[in-house]
Design a protein around this motif. Structure first.
Motif, PDB file in Angstrom:
ATOM      1  N   GLY A  46      48.606 -86.049  66.135  1.00 11.93           N
ATOM      2  CA  GLY A  46      47.992 -86.155  64.819  1.00 11.93           C
ATOM      3  C   GLY A  46      48.193 -84.887  64.000  1.00 11.93           C
ATOM      4  N   ALA A  47      48.053 -83.736  64.656  1.00 11.26           N
ATOM      5  CA  ALA A  47      48.276 -82.467  63.964  1.00 11.26           C
ATOM      6  C   ALA A  47      49.720 -82.353  63.495  1.00 11.26           C
ATOM      7  N   LEU A  48      50.651 -82.800  64.336  1.00 18.27           N
ATOM      8  CA  LEU A  48      52.063 -82.782  63.949  1.00 18.27           C
ATOM      9  C   LEU A  48      52.305 -83.668  62.739  1.00 18.27           C
ATOM     10  N   PHE A  49      51.667 -84.804  62.740  1.00 22.14           N
ATOM     11  CA  PHE A  49      51.809 -85.735  61.626  1.00 22.14           C
ATOM     12  C   PHE A  49      51.296 -85.100  60.337  1.00 22.14           C
ATOM     13  N   VAL A  50      50.139 -84.453  60.410  1.00 25.06           N
ATOM     14  CA  VAL A  50      49.565 -83.806  59.222  1.00 25.06           C
ATOM     15  C   VAL A  50      50.467 -82.674  58.751  1.00 25.06           C
ATOM     16  N   LEU A  51      50.949 -81.858  59.686  1.00 23.97           N
ATOM     17  CA  LEU A  51      51.846 -80.761  59.318  1.00 23.97           C
ATOM     18  C   LEU A  51      53.117 -81.281  58.645  1.00 23.97           C
ATOM     19  N   ALA A  52      53.668 -82.343  59.194  1.00 26.20           N
ATOM     20  CA  ALA A  52      54.886 -82.908  58.620  1.00 26.20           C
ATOM     21  C   ALA A  52      54.641 -83.411  57.203  1.00 26.20           C
ATOM     22  N   ALA A  59      60.747 -80.593  69.159  1.00 25.89           N
ATOM     23  CA  ALA A  59      60.779 -80.439  70.620  1.00 25.89           C
ATOM     24  C   ALA A  59      59.466 -80.907  71.234  1.00 25.89           C
ATOM     25  N   LEU A  60      58.349 -80.576  70.592  1.00 27.10           N
ATOM     26  CA  LEU A  60      57.049 -81.036  71.087  1.00 27.10           C
ATOM     27  C   LEU A  60      56.969 -82.557  71.034  1.00 27.10           C
ATOM     28  N   ALA A  61      57.447 -83.140  69.953  1.00 24.74           N
ATOM     29  CA  ALA A  61      57.429 -84.604  69.830  1.00 24.74           C
ATOM     30  C   ALA A  61      58.275 -85.241  70.927  1.00 24.74           C
ATOM     31  N   ARG A  62      59.431 -84.652  71.234  1.00 22.25           N
ATOM     32  CA  ARG A  62      60.290 -85.186  72.300  1.00 22.25           C
ATOM     33  C   ARG A  62      59.575 -85.197  73.651  1.00 22.25           C
ATOM     34  N   ARG A  63      58.766 -84.178  73.884  1.00 22.23           N
ATOM     35  CA  ARG A  63      58.021 -84.128  75.151  1.00 22.23           C
ATOM     36  C   ARG A  63      56.805 -85.050  75.134  1.00 22.23           C
ATOM     37  N   ALA A  64      56.162 -85.181  73.974  1.00 22.92           N
ATOM     38  CA  ALA A  64      54.912 -85.931  73.901  1.00 22.92           C
ATOM     39  C   ALA A  64      55.099 -87.442  73.849  1.00 22.92           C
ATOM     40  N   VAL A  65      56.127 -87.924  73.151  1.00 26.45           N
ATOM     41  CA  VAL A  65      56.286 -89.367  72.954  1.00 26.45           C
ATOM     42  C   VAL A  65      56.317 -90.152  74.264  1.00 26.45           C
ATOM     43  N   PRO A  66      57.079 -89.754  75.274  1.00 24.54           N
ATOM     44  CA  PRO A  66      57.080 -90.545  76.506  1.00 24.54           C
ATOM     45  C   PRO A  66      55.716 -90.583  77.197  1.00 24.54           C
ATOM     46  N   ILE A  67      54.968 -89.505  77.097  1.00 25.81           N
ATOM     47  CA  ILE A  67      53.644 -89.456  77.726  1.00 25.81           C
ATOM     48  C   ILE A  67      52.680 -90.375  76.990  1.00 25.81           C
ATOM     49  N   VAL A  68      52.671 -90.280  75.674  1.00 29.66           N
ATOM     50  CA  VAL A  68      51.777 -91.132  74.882  1.00 29.66           C
ATOM     51  C   VAL A  68      52.163 -92.599  75.057  1.00 29.66           C
ATOM     52  N   ALA A  69      53.464 -92.886  75.120  1.00 30.31           N
ATOM     53  CA  ALA A  69      53.922 -94.272  75.329  1.00 30.31           C
ATOM     54  C   ALA A  69      53.471 -94.791  76.692  1.00 30.31           C
ATOM     55  N   ALA A  70      53.494 -93.929  77.710  1.00 31.26           N
ATOM     56  CA  ALA A  70      53.014 -94.345  79.037  1.00 31.26           C
ATOM     57  C   ALA A  70      51.522 -94.645  78.991  1.00 31.26           C
ATOM     58  N   HIS A  71      50.763 -93.815  78.290  1.00 29.84           N
ATOM     59  CA  HIS A  71      49.329 -94.077  78.150  1.00 29.84           C
ATOM     60  C   HIS A  71      49.093 -95.383  77.401  1.00 29.84           C
ATOM     61  N   LEU A  72      49.895 -95.638  76.374  1.00 33.38           N
ATOM     62  CA  LEU A  72      49.779 -96.887  75.621  1.00 33.38           C
ATOM     63  C   LEU A  72      50.016 -98.089  76.528  1.00 33.38           C
ATOM     64  N   ILE A  95      61.000 -86.978  65.608  1.00 36.69           N
ATOM     65  CA  ILE A  95      62.258 -86.810  66.346  1.00 36.69           C
ATOM     66  C   ILE A  95      63.448 -87.193  65.470  1.00 36.69           C
ATOM     67  N   ALA A  96      63.304 -88.275  64.721  1.00 35.37           N
ATOM     68  CA  ALA A  96      64.406 -88.763  63.896  1.00 35.37           C
ATOM     69  C   ALA A  96      64.631 -87.932  62.635  1.00 35.37           C
ATOM     70  N   ASN A  97      63.539 -87.448  62.028  1.00 38.02           N
ATOM     71  CA  ASN A  97      63.667 -86.833  60.703  1.00 38.02           C
ATOM     72  C   ASN A  97      63.091 -85.432  60.591  1.00 38.02           C
ATOM     73  N   GLY A  98      62.587 -84.897  61.672  1.00 45.99           N
ATOM     74  CA  GLY A  98      61.908 -83.607  61.601  1.00 45.99           C
ATOM     75  C   GLY A  98      62.834 -82.451  61.272  1.00 45.99           C
ATOM     76  N   SER A  99      62.295 -81.491  60.525  1.00 52.98           N
ATOM     77  CA  SER A  99      63.089 -80.326  60.153  1.00 52.98           C
ATOM     78  C   SER A  99      62.692 -79.080  60.931  1.00 52.98           C
ATOM     79  N   ASP A 100      61.536 -79.104  61.591  1.00 53.32           N
ATOM     80  CA  ASP A 100      61.078 -77.953  62.372  1.00 53.32           C
ATOM     81  C   ASP A 100      61.449 -78.173  63.832  1.00 53.32           C
ATOM     82  N   PRO A 101      62.334 -77.354  64.375  1.00 50.93           N
ATOM     83  CA  PRO A 101      62.797 -77.560  65.751  1.00 50.93           C
ATOM     84  C   PRO A 101      61.680 -77.496  66.795  1.00 50.93           C
ATOM     85  N   GLN A 102      60.684 -76.644  66.571  1.00 47.25           N
ATOM     86  CA  GLN A 102      59.591 -76.544  67.543  1.00 47.25           C
ATOM     87  C   GLN A 102      58.744 -77.814  67.547  1.00 47.25           C
ATOM     88  N   VAL A 103      58.460 -78.321  66.367  1.00 46.74           N
ATOM     89  CA  VAL A 103      57.660 -79.542  66.263  1.00 46.74           C
ATOM     90  C   VAL A 103      58.434 -80.723  66.843  1.00 46.74           C
TER      91      VAL A 103
END
Length: 103
Positions: A92-98, A32-45, A22-30
């Motif tokens: 994890g896939a996003l991390f590898v792609l980045a 956007a996915l991170a913006r949607r995923a982070v709150p869900i993963v944080a809730a699971h955590l 979210i802070a440093n990404g250059s791919d807008p689609q990735v």
């Protein structure tokens, strides 16, 4: 238990990777996915951390869409585990792609 410890570590790593995207990404689609995923993963955590602290979570958010909120309680843990696994794998896939894009 070892499984919970592994889940907590993986969820923490996914939250960090998502926030970094979210802070440093250059791919807008990735990003956007991170913006949607982070709150869900944080809730699971949070649920995992409450469980390891010996507390039963007071509530589990059903989300804004989907059908998990209406599922009987006996099916919810499996569904949550599958969703959590999918989110962790996606992060994890996003991390590898980045990392590959930077290389």
């Amino acid at each position: 238990t070892a499984w919970l410890d592994q889940q907590i570590a993986t969820h923490r790593q996914s939250v960090r990777a998502g926030r970094q995207q979210i802070a440093n990404g250059s791919d807008p689609q990735v990003t956007a996915l991170a913006r949607r995923a982070v709150p869900i993963v944080a809730a699971h955590l949070s649920i995992l951390e409450e469980t390891t602290a010996g507390r039963t979570p007071d509530a589990v958010e059903g989300g804004a869409g989907g059908t998990s909120a209406g599922e009987p309680a006996r099916r919810a843990p499996l569904g949550l585990a599958l969703i959590g696994t999918a989110v962790v794998l996606a992060a994890g896939a996003l991390f590898v792609l980045a990392r590959r894009r930077r290389a």
